[in-house]
Design an enzyme around this catalytic site. Structure first.
Site, PDB file in Angstrom:
ATOM      1  N   TRP A 113       3.265  -0.936  -5.496  1.00 24.38           N
ATOM      2  CA  TRP A 113       2.128  -0.851  -6.428  1.00 24.38           C
ATOM      3  C   TRP A 113       1.442   0.509  -6.394  1.00 24.38           C
ATOM      4  CZ3 TRP A 113      -1.832   0.541  -3.389  1.00 24.38           C
ATOM      5  CH2 TRP A 113      -1.820   0.102  -2.060  1.00 24.38           C
ATOM      6  N   LYS A 142      12.460  -5.151  -9.584  1.00 26.24           N
ATOM      7  CA  LYS A 142      11.392  -6.108  -9.266  1.00 26.24           C
ATOM      8  C   LYS A 142      10.136  -5.290  -8.990  1.00 26.24           C
ATOM      9  CE  LYS A 142       9.614  -7.847  -5.652  1.00 26.24           C
ATOM     10  NZ  LYS A 142       8.201  -7.803  -6.088  1.00 26.24           N
ATOM     11  N   GLU A 179      12.627   3.411   1.814  1.00 25.77           N
ATOM     12  CA  GLU A 179      11.538   4.401   1.934  1.00 25.77           C
ATOM     13  C   GLU A 179      10.337   3.607   2.425  1.00 25.77           C
ATOM     14  OE1 GLU A 179       8.421   6.120   1.253  1.00 25.77           O
ATOM     15  OE2 GLU A 179       8.871   6.337  -0.883  1.00 25.77           O
ATOM     16  N   LEU A 180      10.053   3.721   3.731  1.00 25.87           N
ATOM     17  CA  LEU A 180       9.142   2.773   4.394  1.00 25.87           C
ATOM     18  C   LEU A 180       7.840   3.450   4.823  1.00 25.87           C
ATOM     19  CD1 LEU A 180      11.964   0.932   6.398  1.00 25.87           C
ATOM     20  CD2 LEU A 180      11.094   0.447   4.097  1.00 25.87           C
ATOM     21  N   CYS A 183       2.446   6.586   1.198  1.00 20.58           N
ATOM     22  CA  CYS A 183       3.101   6.554   2.507  1.00 20.58           C
ATOM     23  C   CYS A 183       3.179   7.944   3.132  1.00 20.58           C
ATOM     24  CB  CYS A 183       4.457   5.891   2.416  1.00 20.58           C
ATOM     25  SG  CYS A 183       5.479   6.635   1.193  1.00 20.58           S
ATOM     26  N   GLU A 238      -0.393   2.596  10.362  1.00 20.42           N
ATOM     27  CA  GLU A 238      -0.773   3.222   9.090  1.00 20.42           C
ATOM     28  C   GLU A 238      -1.982   2.483   8.515  1.00 20.42           C
ATOM     29  OE1 GLU A 238       2.357   2.692   6.188  1.00 20.42           O
ATOM     30  OE2 GLU A 238       2.005   4.685   5.376  1.00 20.42           O
TER      31      GLU A 238
HETATM   32  C1  SIN Z   1       4.946   6.754  -1.681  1.00 20.47           C
HETATM   33  O1  SIN Z   1       3.834   6.680  -1.207  1.00 20.47           O
HETATM   34  O2  SIN Z   1       5.731   5.804  -1.567  1.00 20.47           O
HETATM   35  C2  SIN Z   1       5.455   7.964  -2.434  1.00 20.47           C
HETATM   36  C3  SIN Z   1       4.591   9.150  -2.350  1.00 20.47           C
HETATM   37  C4  SIN Z   1       5.121  10.335  -3.122  1.00 20.47           C
HETATM   38  O3  SIN Z   1       6.150  10.270  -3.796  1.00 20.47           O
HETATM   39  O4  SIN Z   1       4.492  11.378  -3.037  1.00 20.47           O
END
Ligand code: SIN
Length: 481
Positions: free
Chosen positions: A153, A177, A253-254, A287, A382
């Site tokens: 999201w 999804k 991508e975690l 992330c 995090e």
């Molecule tokens: C992410 O937070 O999953 C992606 C961040 C980004 O592409 O800069």
């Protein structure tokens, strides 16, 4: 808002359709609670229909030339740019991202479509010197097949295009999804993909609240050859285990726990600016957002004071107000986590130099916590919110030790004007991406991804196409020497 882009139906096999059960769910603004839209709540059976449609669409799509696929991607890219304002507004309404960042995300997301339209034409193979005179060896690269994309999201548009554009360029059909929080942006992208001429079944969007069950189907259905996921490490591990049954290729991508190191030789103004960018982008909900600021002893007090002043000046409020820089958290769970982490830090001796309080609804004040220590949860987990704990270190070796003292390894940042130190530290950091005197590093031209518990695989750049390609070695025998 262009109503043309707001859909209340799913997109499966080129049809705009309801869930077979007729079930729907509401999408509400995290900022005001207003209803943004109602979309179908697709089931596992509906998802199987989408997967089967993608599998059926594969042969014709992969048999197009790379250039023919690029023409469709270029048209999609142009339409995304043409509808930039409507997409940005929709994204801000459903995700709470401030409008300036949503406008930026439309450009960022579109850049992947443009990039991979071009890269698809360069999926070169190899001619290998043979070990025998009567043989010739050639390696070709072919699209892997049906791709499942489970997207987050926090980037309702760009995390779709970063996965879908290379898949489509490689000749692979996709089932997306989207998250239950932001399905409308995903559906709006499908409207534009359809207009761009993407054939039925090549792109399917499955809105649902049944994330666990649909995730299970996407990761176990034998027709799906590749799963690409962006989200938490816990869910990534679960999907990986589920994918084992059919040995699917995976991109994960975690989560991250990004350090941001400020050395005593840094340009402090630049470091403050970079730290604000790298921490408060989308209210700390990316992330690659900084989770830990590590500042050298001799500049610690000066940095904390200047950083706190800069954070105090951030304007929070209605995401649709163009002067607002920080919006709400996405949901009550996110807010509760931020509050819990701040309470834990304060109980363990942190000093609040800015913010620290809830401002009503899902709004939490941009916060700075001085005197942070490794005993705090913020050091290991995090926070995914607008909280910046500032740790102290003595020398370069200690900074590197602290930065690497985490299970995660996605992004790291540091500020220094010593070129030797820049190389040493960049090489010593255990992560996939490093910002050196730079707080915003995401771009379509560079490989995005992490190591350790931050996942596997890279998105964007020329490497992002490989995730959707398989190598095939052709051995031509019987050639008269
Ligand atoms: C992410 O937070 O999953 C992606 C961040 C980004 O592409 O800069």
């Amino acid at each position: 808002m262009t109503d043309l882009l707001v859909r209340d139906l799913a997109y499966v096999n080129g049809q705009w359709s309801a869930a077979a059960s007729g079930a729907t769910f509401e999408v509400r603004s995290p900022s005001s609670g207003e209803l943004v839209g109602i979309v179908p709540d697709l089931s596992v059976d509906d998802t199987r229909v989408a997967i089967a449609a993608a599998a059926a669409a594969w042969p014709a799509w992969r048999n197009r030339t790379a250039k023919e696929r690029a023409v469709v991607l270029q048209a999609w890219h142009a339409l995304i740019l043409q509808h930039r304002e409507a997409l940005a507004t929709l994204m801000s309404r459903e995700s709470g991202k401030v409008i300036a960042e949503s406008r930026g995300e439309v450009l960022y997301g579109a850049s992947f479509v443009e990039w991979f339209a071009e890269e698809g034409k360069r999926a070169y193979g190899e001619v290998v010197p043979p070990p025998a005179r009567d043989r010739r060896i050639v390696v070709i690269r072919q699209g892997i097949g049906v791709v499942a994309a489970i997207t987050p999201w926090n980037f309702p548009l760009a995390m779709i295009t970063r996965k879908v554009a290379p898949a489509l360029a490689a000749g692979c059909p996709v089932v997306i999804k989207p998250p239950a929080e932001t399905p409308l942006t995903a559906l709006a992208l499908a409207v534009l993909a359809e207009q761009a001429g993407l054939p039925a079944g090549v792109l399917n969007v499955v809105p649902t609240t049944q994330s666990h069950d649909i995730g299970y189907e996407l990761s176990t259905n034998p027709l799906v050859r590749k799963l690409s996921f962006t989200g938490s490490t816990a869910v990534g591990k679960q999907l990986m285990a589920q994918c084992a049954s059919t040995l699917k290729k995976l991109s994960l991508e975690l989560g991250g726990n990004a350090p941001f190191i400020v050395f005593d030789d840094a340009d402090i103004d630049a470091a403050v600016h970079g730290a604000v960018q790298a921490k408060y982008r989308h209210n700390g909900q990316t992330c690659v957002c900084v989770n830990r600021l590590l500042v050298q002893d001799s500049v610690y007090d000066e940095f904390v004071s200047r950083f706190s002043t800069a954070v105090a000046a951030l304007r929070s409020g209605d995401p649709l107000d163009p002067t607002v820089q920080v919006g709400p958290l996405v949901n009550a769970k996110g807010l509760e986590k931020v509050q819990r982490f701040v309470r834990d830090a304060v109980a363990n001796g942190a000093r609040v130099t800015q913010g620290g309080e809830c401002r009503g609804g899902l709004f939490f004040a941009p916060t700075v916590l001085a005197d942070a220590t490794p005993a705090m949860r913020l050091a290991r987990e995090e926070v995914f919110g607008p909280v910046a704990p500032v740790f102290r270190f003595r020398d370069e070796a200690e900074a590197i030790r602290l930065a690497n003292d985490t299970d995660y390894g996605l992004a790291a940042y540091f500020y220094s004007r010593d070129i030797g130190r820049c190389w040493r530290v960049a090489e010593a950091l255990e992560c996939g991406m490093v910002g050196i005197n730079e707080g915003l590093i995401s771009t379509e031209v560079a490989p995005f991804g992490g190591v350790k518990a931050s996942g596997m695989g890279r998105e964007g750049s020329r490497h992002g196409l490989d995730a959707y390609l398989e190598l095939k070695y052709l051995c031509f025998g019987g050639i008269d020497p």
